[in-house]
Scaffold this active site. Structure first.
Site, PDB file in Angstrom:
ATOM      1  N   GLY A 278       0.749  -1.210   0.065  1.00 48.97           N
ATOM      2  CA  GLY A 278       0.085  -0.113  -0.048  1.00 48.97           C
ATOM      3  C   GLY A 278       0.798   1.286   0.119  1.00 48.97           C
ATOM      4  N   GLU A 320       4.494  -6.102   1.535  1.00 52.24           N
ATOM      5  CA  GLU A 320       4.207  -6.432   0.389  1.00 52.24           C
ATOM      6  C   GLU A 320       3.979  -5.508  -0.857  1.00 52.24           C
ATOM      7  OE1 GLU A 320       1.710 -10.521   1.931  1.00 52.24           O
ATOM      8  OE2 GLU A 320       0.406  -8.433   1.582  1.00 52.24           O
ATOM      9  N   PRO A 321       5.051  -4.513  -0.769  1.00 54.25           N
ATOM     10  CA  PRO A 321       4.725  -3.547  -1.886  1.00 54.25           C
ATOM     11  C   PRO A 321       4.376  -4.300  -3.561  1.00 54.25           C
ATOM     12  CG  PRO A 321       7.134  -3.854  -1.447  1.00 54.25           C
ATOM     13  CD  PRO A 321       6.534  -4.972  -0.459  1.00 54.25           C
ATOM     14  N   TYR A 364     -11.134   5.258 -10.206  1.00 55.65           N
ATOM     15  CA  TYR A 364     -10.734   5.851  -8.719  1.00 55.65           C
ATOM     16  C   TYR A 364     -10.510   7.339  -8.809  1.00 55.65           C
ATOM     17  CZ  TYR A 364      -8.809   1.113  -8.495  1.00 55.65           C
ATOM     18  OH  TYR A 364      -8.809  -0.236  -8.609  1.00 55.65           O
ATOM     19  N   CYS A 391     -16.137   3.902 -26.714  1.00 59.42           N
ATOM     20  CA  CYS A 391     -17.268   4.360 -26.800  1.00 59.42           C
ATOM     21  C   CYS A 391     -17.912   4.829 -25.412  1.00 59.42           C
ATOM     22  CB  CYS A 391     -18.425   3.496 -27.600  1.00 59.42           C
ATOM     23  SG  CYS A 391     -17.885   3.634 -29.489  1.00 59.42           S
TER      24      CYS A 391
HETATM   25  N1  LLP Z   1      -0.881  -7.051  -0.173  1.00 60.23           N
HETATM   26  C1  LLP Z   1      -2.124  -7.074  -0.234  1.00 60.23           C
HETATM   27  C2  LLP Z   1      -2.730  -8.246   0.783  1.00 60.23           C
HETATM   28  C3  LLP Z   1      -2.821  -6.315  -1.136  1.00 60.23           C
HETATM   29  O1  LLP Z   1      -4.227  -6.757  -1.036  1.00 60.23           O
HETATM   30  C4  LLP Z   1      -2.362  -5.701  -1.997  1.00 60.23           C
HETATM   31  C5  LLP Z   1      -3.125  -4.759  -2.724  1.00 60.23           C
HETATM   32  C6  LLP Z   1      -0.974  -5.330  -1.933  1.00 60.23           C
HETATM   33  C7  LLP Z   1      -0.131  -6.145  -1.167  1.00 60.23           C
HETATM   34  C8  LLP Z   1      -0.279  -4.556  -2.480  1.00 60.23           C
HETATM   35  O2  LLP Z   1      -0.466  -3.097  -2.579  1.00 60.23           O
HETATM   36  P1  LLP Z   1       0.205  -1.983  -3.236  1.00 60.23           P
HETATM   37  O3  LLP Z   1       1.688  -1.760  -2.528  1.00 60.23           O
HETATM   38  O4  LLP Z   1       0.348  -2.293  -4.701  1.00 60.23           O
HETATM   39  O5  LLP Z   1      -0.579  -0.758  -2.933  1.00 60.23           O
HETATM   40  N2  LLP Z   1      -6.314  -1.538  -8.138  1.00 60.23           N
HETATM   41  C9  LLP Z   1      -6.076  -0.560  -7.182  1.00 60.23           C
HETATM   42  C10 LLP Z   1      -5.193  -1.084  -6.135  1.00 60.23           C
HETATM   43  C11 LLP Z   1      -5.634  -2.506  -5.379  1.00 60.23           C
HETATM   44  C12 LLP Z   1      -4.819  -3.046  -4.180  1.00 60.23           C
HETATM   45  C13 LLP Z   1      -5.342  -4.251  -3.829  1.00 60.23           C
HETATM   46  N3  LLP Z   1      -4.280  -4.782  -2.904  1.00 60.23           N
HETATM   47  C14 LLP Z   1      -5.334   0.454  -7.818  1.00 60.23           C
HETATM   48  O6  LLP Z   1      -5.078   0.562  -9.075  1.00 60.23           O
HETATM   49  O7  LLP Z   1      -4.898   1.718  -7.145  1.00 60.23           O
END
Ligand code: LLP
Length: 463
Positions: A278, A320-321, A364, A391
């Site tokens: 996140g 978990e990036p 978003y 479209c």
């Molecule tokens: N770990 C878990 C359990 C997760 O659910 C996620 C993302 C991550 C790690 C990785 O998160 P990150 O570091 O990439 O933010 N489609 C949305 C983002 C959905 C994220 C879902 N889970 C967007 O485009 O912003």
């Protein structure tokens, strides 16, 4: 990043919303290093280059639209995460942001582990040689078949998401004569997005088991009793595109509280804590993300302090990036097709892709930047909206941007920071073909995910 979806399509009257950060930049040709991959620059003739290759050549060779990924930058970011967390912690790249076999090999070589959340991601990871013990398997509704495949493959960790899944995974592991290492995903009552977090009521969601009302403690009780499971830790993921560390602070405090309760009740100190992903990136000059080493230091201090207070041994931390590794490494290269000035409003610039290659703006209200890439220009700024060819009036790639007023059909424009959740969320809407991912490094470019073809469409359509 605003989260208010706008299902009815684009806004109309607000030419630029009041107080909007966007003002015409001093230099429309400038590249803000914050939003671009490391090797992106302009050559002496003003053409955008990446890895030493100019975008005109890339467009000629691979066509547009295309995701152009800077492999040097990807590896550098992966390494920065790995180094920042050192040998006492693990970094699991979240494959949902973008996964391909080349990416799996780079991660493997750079010493990162991998988080997958579907059978498809698991197959991609294993087929590219990621050792199963370095894979974590996520998801709120893993099928029995997926679980069996993961257990047989020997994945290092399955993250349990519900009471049902505790029993399901235990049963499958036991029937295969295995003991599966698992974590339990808890919801800590914190939801963080961008610059703020909210510390109430966010247990109302599909993921994880709430800490509230002793539910997570009960899940731990059950998992510890089952022979097919080896419970190694607690997992928490609080949101996306986060800049403010205080959400992690509250989450760590609450997870450590659970670890303490587990120690007191069962005499067991669980050895792992996963704080999820996140971490935010810069989509525009307005965003100020932190560096991996600052994040690692902050997270490890938070967990150590909480554990000292609870008189617990500090568990091994994992993170978990996804976005923070791959997001900034790629840009989308488009060709301008039409330029339509609407007097007193803005100019609509239509490109050869759109919401099928980047759904994030429509979904978003995500903000992106954009530059003219195939040349520089001395023309003045033109308030623009970059739209696709679909479209649908909500088919917007960049809602508000300034582009040079002499922009013309045939120009190439580039939208940075599209490495995460663009190709992985791409669709075939309107039977538009999904673009390729082209990796560039040291003067060489190669396709790592090829462009979809009309034959691909017809192959799925069995007539
Ligand atoms: N770990 C878990 C359990 C997760 O659910 C996620 C993302 C991550 C790690 C990785 O998160 P990150 O570091 O990439 O933010 N489609 C949305 C983002 C959905 C994220 C879902 N889970 C967007 O485009 O912003």
């Amino acid at each position: 990043m605003s989260r208010s979806a706008h299902p009815a399509g684009p806004r109309h009257a607000d030419v630029l919303p009041e107080g909007h950060y966007l003002a015409p930049p001093a230099d429309l040709n400038a590249l803000d290093a914050k939003v671009w991959a490391q090797t992106v620059t302009r050559d002496e003739s003003g053409v955008l280059t990446v890895g030493g290759i100019d975008v005109k050549r890339l467009a000629e060779e691979f066509g547009t639209p295309a995701y152009i990924l800077d492999e040097t930058d990807f590896r550098a970011r992966a390494r920065a995460w790995r180094t920042a967390f050192g040998s006492d912690a693990d970094v699991f790249y979240a494959g949902k942001a973008f996964l391909s076999r080349a990416v799996v090999r780079w991660l493997n070589e750079e010493g990162l582990n991998l988080d997958v959340c579907s059978g498809g991601e698991l197959t991609t990871a294993l087929s590219a040689g990621m050792p199963a013990e370095r894979i974590a398997f996520h998801g709120n509704n893993k099928s029995a078949e997926e679980i069996e495949r993961a257990v047989r493959a020997g994945v290092g960790r399955i993250v349990l998401d519900s009471f049902l899944e505790i029993v399901r995974v235990a049963h499958i592991a036991q029937s295969l004569g295995k003991r599966q290492r698992v974590q339990i995903r808890v919801t800590v009552g914190v939801e963080a997005h961008t610059h703020e977090f909210i510390a109430t009521a966010h247990e109302d969601q599909k993921f994880g088991i709430p800490l509230a009302d002793g539910q997570a403690a009960e899940a731990v009780r059950r998992a510890l009793q089952l022979d097919g499971l080896e419970l190694t830790g607690i997992h928490s993921h609080i949101g996306s595109q986060i800049f403010d560390m205080s959400g992690f602070e509250v989450a760590a405090h609450r997870v450590v509280g659970l670890l303490k309760d587990i120690r007191d009740e069962h005499g067991v100190e669980l050895p792992e804590i996963d704080l999820g992903g996140g971490l935010g990136i810069a989509y525009t000059s307005d965003d100020d993300p932190r560096e991996p080493h600052e994040i690692a230091k902050a997270l490890s201090e938070i967990v150590t302090r909480e554990c000292e207070a609870a008189k617990l041994r500090t568990p091994r931390i994992s993170v978990e990036p996804g976005r923070a590794v791959v997001g900034p490494t790629a840009f989308t290269l488009y060709e301008v097709g039409t330029v339509k000035p609407l007097d007193g409003l803005r100019t609509y610039v239509s490109v050869d892709g759109g919401m099928s290659d980047n759904i994030r703006t429509a979904l978003y209200d995500a903000e992106y930047s954009v530059v003219l890439a195939s040349r520089t220009s001395d023309a003045g700024p033109m308030l623009s909206r970059v739209v696709g060819k679909h479209c649908e009036s909500g088919d917007i790639v960049v809602r508000d941007a300034f582009l040079p007023a002499d922009l013309a059909p045939g120009d190439l424009i580039a939208v940075p920071a599209t490495g995460a959740y663009c190709r992985s969320m791409a669709s075939n809407y309107n039977h538009v073909l999904r673009p390729p991912v082209v990796a560039v490094k040291d003067g060489e470019a190669r396709v790592i995910v090829r462009r979809e073809t009309e034959e691909d469409l017809l192959r799925l359509d069995v007539g």
